[in-house]
Design an enzyme around this catalytic site. Structure first.
Site, short mmCIF file in Angstrom:
data_model
loop_
_atom_site.label_atom_id
_atom_site.label_comp_id
_atom_site.label_asym_id
_atom_site.label_seq_id
_atom_site.Cartn_x
_atom_site.Cartn_y
_atom_site.Cartn_z
N ASP A 67 47.88 47.19 48.41
CA ASP A 67 48.06 45.94 49.54
C ASP A 67 48.76 45.75 50.22
O ASP A 67 50.61 46.12 50.01
CB ASP A 67 47.49 44.81 48.86
CG ASP A 67 48.15 44.37 47.05
OD1 ASP A 67 48.85 45.24 47.13
OD2 ASP A 67 47.46 44.80 46.05
N ASN A 136 44.20 36.86 37.46
CA ASN A 136 42.79 35.96 36.89
C ASN A 136 41.68 37.48 37.27
O ASN A 136 40.36 37.57 37.35
CB ASN A 136 42.54 35.44 38.55
CG ASN A 136 42.77 36.29 39.87
OD1 ASN A 136 43.38 36.81 39.25
ND2 ASN A 136 42.43 35.62 40.84
N HIS A 138 42.33 40.21 38.21
CA HIS A 138 42.50 40.84 39.75
C HIS A 138 42.94 42.35 39.50
O HIS A 138 44.43 42.23 38.87
CB HIS A 138 42.37 40.23 41.07
CG HIS A 138 43.99 40.09 41.55
ND1 HIS A 138 44.06 38.77 42.12
CD2 HIS A 138 45.27 40.55 40.78
CE1 HIS A 138 46.35 38.63 42.24
NE2 HIS A 138 46.53 39.63 41.59
N GLU A 143 39.92 40.26 44.60
CA GLU A 143 39.60 38.87 43.33
C GLU A 143 38.30 38.94 42.41
O GLU A 143 37.25 39.25 43.53
CB GLU A 143 40.08 37.57 43.99
CG GLU A 143 41.25 38.14 45.33
CD GLU A 143 41.58 37.68 44.56
OE1 GLU A 143 42.77 37.76 43.19
OE2 GLU A 143 43.17 36.66 45.00
C1 F6R Z 1 50.35 44.08 43.66
C2 F6R Z 1 49.30 43.84 43.30
C3 F6R Z 1 48.44 42.64 42.81
C4 F6R Z 1 49.55 42.54 41.70
C5 F6R Z 1 49.44 41.39 39.99
C6 F6R Z 1 50.09 40.94 39.44
O1 F6R Z 1 50.10 45.38 44.85
O2 F6R Z 1 48.40 44.33 43.18
O3 F6R Z 1 46.71 43.09 41.39
O4 F6R Z 1 49.88 43.58 40.33
O5 F6R Z 1 48.97 40.42 41.57
O6 F6R Z 1 51.80 40.69 39.81
P1 F6R Z 1 52.67 39.91 39.34
O7 F6R Z 1 53.00 41.89 39.21
O8 F6R Z 1 53.34 39.62 40.19
O9 F6R Z 1 52.01 39.39 37.98
#
Ligand code: F6R
Length: 256
Positions: A67, A136, A138, A143
């Site tokens: 992303d 959450n 995702h 989401e």
């Molecule tokens: C990042 C991504 C997100 C993160 C997730 C966890 O490229 O795709 O799904 O993996 O938000 O974020 P952290 O690792 O910062 O807790």
């Protein structure tokens, strides 16, 4: 699903890096799917160390990131392209032209999303997708309410995601509320998936994803439908799993 529970984040990173190195060592032209965020940082440090020690060669590897924020300036320290360059790519011998991060700096984002899907297909698909988990539930920026059939597209970010990531963005970037994300169907097409969850803040999402029903309310629950998924958890992230003892017994079997 393989559910592997380790004492701490250090051990989780060690195992994630080992899986990635093993994959590359058995297929030089591995196509990696990569994540940003806090979760994979230690894994990337281990990969850099392995590369410096000569135990893994990235020269033929290509990669696709999950992303990118929409509206982050290309040169911004908070773009996911910058994150990948700084935290991994510039320390290993991957060719920068073989690394892809969705380009959100375009007035034709829908076309960009479509092309991203085509590019993945042209490379023969993702061999190994690394994922982090949102509080959450995702994966990528899919989401809650994302369709399991979703493809790479522009998505709105949930308020919990904006809150979780707000300390990573500058004041000017606090207005960012959209991103480009690989879709759930895109992720599920990967041949193998490794998902890491660390810390107590992820425990609720972990239990819903692993032990809950398949539901768009917890996008990571879609991984139950994939035939080759490994969850790498630390003690805190695994703390709410009701079948933890069973997973640990299964983990011992896998180690035999
Ligand atoms: C990042 C991504 C997100 C993160 C997730 C966890 O490229 O795709 O799904 O993996 O938000 O974020 P952290 O690792 O910062 O807790």
């Amino acid at each position: 699903m393989k559910i592997m529970i380790y004492d701490n984040a250090e051990q989780v990173a060690e195992h994630a890096a080992n899986i990635i190195c093993r994959t590359i060592n058995s297929k030089a032209k591995t196509v990696l799917g990569l994540a940003t965020g806090r979760t994979p940082l230690k894994t990337y440090q281990k990969l850099i160390k392995s590369h410096k020690q000569g135990s893994v060669d990235f020269s033929q590897v290509s990669s696709f990131n999950l992303d990118e924020y929409l509206g982050v300036k290309p040169g911004s320290n908070n773009s996911y392209r910058f994150f990948m360059n700084e935290n991994l790519f510039k320390h290993i011998n991957i060719k920068l032209e073989n690394t892809a991060v969705p380009c959100s700096d375009s007035d034709k984002v829908n076309q960009t999303c479509h092309q991203y899907e085509q590019q993945i297909k042209q490379c023969g698909g993702i061999d190994l997708q690394l994922l982090g988990l949102g509080t959450n539930g995702h994966i990528g920026f899919n989401e809650p309410s994302s369709s399991f059939a979703s493809r790479t597209r522009v998505v709105a970010l949930a308020s919990s995601t904006l809150l979780d990531n707000s300390d990573l963005l500058t004041d000017q970037e606090q207005t960012i509320d959209k991103a480009i994300s690989m879709g759930i169907a895109t992720i599920l097409e990967s041949k193998e998936i490794v998902i890491i969850a660390l810390g107590e803040a992820k425990a609720q999402a972990v239990v819903l994803a692993i032990e809950g029903a398949l539901s768009a309310s917890c996008p990571a629950s879609c991984l139950q439908m994939h035939g080759n998924v490994t969850w790498l958890l630390d003690q805190e992230a695994s703390s709410l799993l009701t079948q933890k003892h069973y997973y640990q017994l299964s983990q011992q079997l896998l180690a035999c």
